[in-house]
Design an enzyme around this catalytic site. Structure first.
Site, PDB file in Angstrom:
ATOM      1  N   SER A 117       0.843  -1.183   0.000  1.00 54.20           N
ATOM      2  CA  SER A 117       0.000   0.000   0.000  1.00 54.20           C
ATOM      3  C   SER A 117       0.886   1.243   0.000  1.00 54.20           C
ATOM      4  O   SER A 117       1.767   1.345  -0.839  1.00 54.20           O
ATOM      5  CB  SER A 117      -0.922  -0.081   1.211  1.00 54.20           C
ATOM      6  OG  SER A 117      -1.979   0.801   1.082  1.00 54.20           O
ATOM      7  N   ASP A 272      -9.179  -5.576  -4.271  1.00 52.13           N
ATOM      8  CA  ASP A 272      -8.634  -4.479  -3.475  1.00 52.13           C
ATOM      9  C   ASP A 272      -9.410  -3.210  -3.836  1.00 52.13           C
ATOM     10  O   ASP A 272      -9.285  -2.684  -4.943  1.00 52.13           O
ATOM     11  CB  ASP A 272      -7.146  -4.333  -3.797  1.00 52.13           C
ATOM     12  CG  ASP A 272      -6.443  -3.300  -2.944  1.00 52.13           C
ATOM     13  OD1 ASP A 272      -7.105  -2.359  -2.472  1.00 52.13           O
ATOM     14  OD2 ASP A 272      -5.221  -3.436  -2.762  1.00 52.13           O
TER      15      ASP A 272
HETATM   16  N1  STX Z   1      -3.691   4.212   2.167  1.00 55.32           N
HETATM   17  C1  STX Z   1      -3.577   2.826   2.108  1.00 55.32           C
HETATM   18  C2  STX Z   1      -2.619   2.286   3.107  1.00 55.32           C
HETATM   19  O1  STX Z   1      -1.429   2.372   2.942  1.00 55.32           O
HETATM   20  C3  STX Z   1      -3.821   4.845   0.915  1.00 55.32           C
HETATM   21  C4  STX Z   1      -3.185   1.699   4.293  1.00 55.32           C
HETATM   22  N2  STX Z   1      -4.442   1.641   4.604  1.00 55.32           N
HETATM   23  N3  STX Z   1      -4.515   1.057   5.831  1.00 55.32           N
HETATM   24  C5  STX Z   1      -3.315   0.754   6.215  1.00 55.32           C
HETATM   25  O2  STX Z   1      -2.468   1.144   5.272  1.00 55.32           O
HETATM   26  C6  STX Z   1      -2.915   0.081   7.490  1.00 55.32           C
HETATM   27  C7  STX Z   1      -3.903  -1.014   7.840  1.00 55.32           C
HETATM   28  C8  STX Z   1      -1.547  -0.480   7.383  1.00 55.32           C
HETATM   29  C9  STX Z   1      -2.905   1.092   8.606  1.00 55.32           C
END
Ligand code: STX
Length: 326
Positions: A117, A272
């Site tokens: 992510s 996703d």
């Molecule tokens: N944000 C996506 C991301 O990196 C764009 C992300 N979303 N949730 C998380 O990471 C965690 C569960 C690791 C906090």
């Protein structure tokens, strides 16, 4: 969370705080085998912090596992929920520099870079800046911060799939401001009054925590929406998105030549909703040398069983290839 696909829980053998400048102290830890193949774990968000189970993607007999909390979150200080935190010194390029400083201070020549992510965004930015420091890459749920990726998840696209969860995110913002949700949230998240910023941060975080798993995960939502952690997570994410990650539009896919020769695996969940497969696909088209593993029954989170398994298989494969002498 079902983490049966991963290695058993372990504790760090060493922890510390790295002074990275600008008053920031970055928490880091090493676990696994001190003489093993080094790997650095880049967590998501930005602002998500590391958790104990993140060590479990790596064979503890073969890897020297380095986890750290990026500026302003997790056990790093000042925490972005603290009024003393100044996010002007928290950008993609500060984090890239912090990773390099950590590598040098740990006496590591090259390491595997593992990130999902936002961790995949940061992994690409780091590897493209310091390709000689990277032995291999394991990337998951590819996110490159392009405008349409942000619009999809934070401005309304994904509401088509989670209209119920979206309602809780949207209702924090008056109707007249809803055409620009990231900006509207920015005003509230950085309001000094906790009665304003805490509910905004919790709604922002709850939306993300709800839409990152294929099936609802109440425990994950509960953990992520605790006031201080949600405030840091939402503030840091929002700050990065307001600035397009300090990246040129499309930069991380365009600049793939810098890392083309580095062995890489991309793991992507078919369902996703947070970082839809279009981005992994765009990266794969630009970089066919990187292996794309599509998990047909998974959403976004690293804890999705099929994703966890594919990630562990990737780290196992790179461990078997041995410690490179680059
Ligand atoms: N944000 C996506 C991301 O990196 C764009 C992300 N979303 N949730 C998380 O990471 C965690 C569960 C690791 C906090």
């Amino acid at each position: 969370m079902n983490l049966d696909a991963l290695y058993p829980p372990i504790e760090p053998y060493e922890t510390g705080e790295l002074l990275v400048g600008d008053g920031n102290r970055v928490y880091w830890e090493c676990s696994g085998n001190p003489d093993g193949k080094p790997v650095v774990f880049l967590h998501g968000g930005p602002g998500g912090g590391t958790s104990d189970w993140h060590r479990r993607f790596f064979d503890p007999e073969k890897y020297r596992i380095v986890l750290f909390d990026q500026r302003g979150c997790g056990r790093s200080t000042p925490h972005a929920s603290d009024p003393a935190a100044d996010l002007r010194y928290n950008t993609t390029w500060h984090l890239v520099a912090d990773i390099e400083l950590l590598r040098k201070n740990l006496g590591i020549q090259t390491w595997q870079v593992f990130g999902g992510s936002w961790g995949s965004t940061l992994a690409l930015a780091y590897a493209q800046t310091h390709p000689d420091a990277v032995s291999d890459l394991v990337l998951r749920g590819i996110f490159t911060l392009r405008k349409h990726e942000l619009e999809w998840f934070y401005e309304g696209g994904a509401s088509a799939l989670f209209p119920d969860a979206w309602a809780g995110y949207e209702e924090q913002i008056p109707v007249l401001e809803r055409s620009r949700m990231i900006e509207a949230y920015h005003r509230r998240l950085f309001d000094p009054d906790p009665a304003v910023h805490v509910p905004a941060a919790q709604a922002w975080t709850r939306w993300e925590a709800t839409a990152i798993t294929l099936r609802p995960d109440a425990e994950l939502i509960e953990r992520m929406t605790q006031p201080a952690d949600a405030t840091a997570f939402a503030r840091i994410e929002n700050h990065y998105f307001m600035h397009g990650g300090w990246l040129r539009e499309g930069q991380l896919i365009e600049d793939v030549d810098a890392i083309r020769g580095i062995p890489a695996v991309i793991v992507q969940g078919r369902y996703d909703v947070c970082t839809p497969m279009m981005t992994a696909w765009d990266l794969h088209r630009a970089w066919p040398e990187a292996e794309l593993v599509i998990v047909d029954d998974a959403g976004h989170a690293a804890s999705e069983p099929g994703i966890a398994r594919a990630l562990r298989e990737a780290t196992d494969r790179f461990a078997a290839a041995g410690r490179p002498v680059r």
